[in-house]
Design a protein around this motif. Sequence first.
Motif: not given
Length: 397
Positions: A243, A279, A282-284, A286-287, A316-317, A319-320, A323
């Motif tokens: 992350p 954002v 970034h989320i995509t 990250l997953l 990881t959650v 970090e969303v 962001s």
Amino acid sequence: AVLSARITNAGVGLVFVFLTARHLGPAGRGEIAVAFTIAYITCNIAGLGTYVSGRIHLLDRESGVTANDVFSLTLALVPLQVLLSASVVSVLSRLWLHLSVGFSLSVIGLSVATMLLRSAVAILYGLRRYRVVLVAELVVAAAKVIVLTVLLVGGHLTATSAVITMALGSTLLGVLILGRPGVFYWVGWTELTTHWRVLIVDGVSPMLGTVAHFAALRLDRLILIATAGAFSVGIYTVALAIPEVLRIIPKGFGQVIGDRGRSGTDSVSVVRTRGRLVVVGHITTLLIAATIGFVLLPVAFGAGFTEARGVLVVVTVAEVFLSVHLMQQVLLVGFSRHRGIGVPQVVGGIAMVVLDFVMIPAWGIYGAAWACLIGYAVLAGTSVLWTKRELKLVGTL
């Protein structure tokens, strides 16, 4: 160029984490993590927020602030940085870590190098000379990797030698980017202090926010080492590696988006739209990365780091939410609301500190991970509300 520079740093960071974690184990990796925590928290305090205020004023060509003003102030603050880092190292060594003299000195050196480098990068970004930073970082990154590999092969890679390598690399990078033509010009000694006051005054809110934000991001390591030892810190920092590396996406794109807003190139609606796209991207990312990391962590770092997989899912959650906060900060920087930057960071930082002290002693690294998730959620919510308020005040909403 900004994103490329951050990717370079992230790549070196991953190599650094991999080599030190595999060779030194969780305990050695934990000590190194604490060294970087000390360096960053002390330079954020000793810098008085001038990394942010300096860059903002340099972007505004009518402000009268020059690179000379910013860097001369940084040099004047170096003794404070030395004092702060030496004090923190002394306290930690006496109470929990029992650090060697060599390692303690290397941490102080890393702290000073980090401070000077952050000022240098802020100056070059303020002058919008992004490619200069990129080229210099590529050269120094290659040198760091080579030195670390030589130390490993020669059997000399220790926590102390690793920290010294990174400190010397930061120093070299600062020299390379500040040595470019056109950055400085000679003025009288008395003129160097002309803009110090405005830099410090405008840096107070960013400093408080940055310190609080950094406490939210890094205080957990210090509490962990005090309550659970360096071994737990090592596992925790490896879980955070993915992350934290991917944080380059919102930070890298956000840097450019904010600067374009600050210079008047883009409107607030354009900045908002681009921020939202960053954002989502970034989320995509990250997953996808977290899924791969969950499978490969024990393979890459060794069986001793298996426990990091569960922590990785939670952070990881978290970090969303972070962001979302970072993109709100882009709006504040982009539209010159630098005195409002610190408020959401202070609120989020206080929430994180409280959560860390409550949850980490009770639940160890999982307490740290859940404190991170809840704290980042508070930080993101506060940022959204406060940014909306600030932009209304200047009529951009």
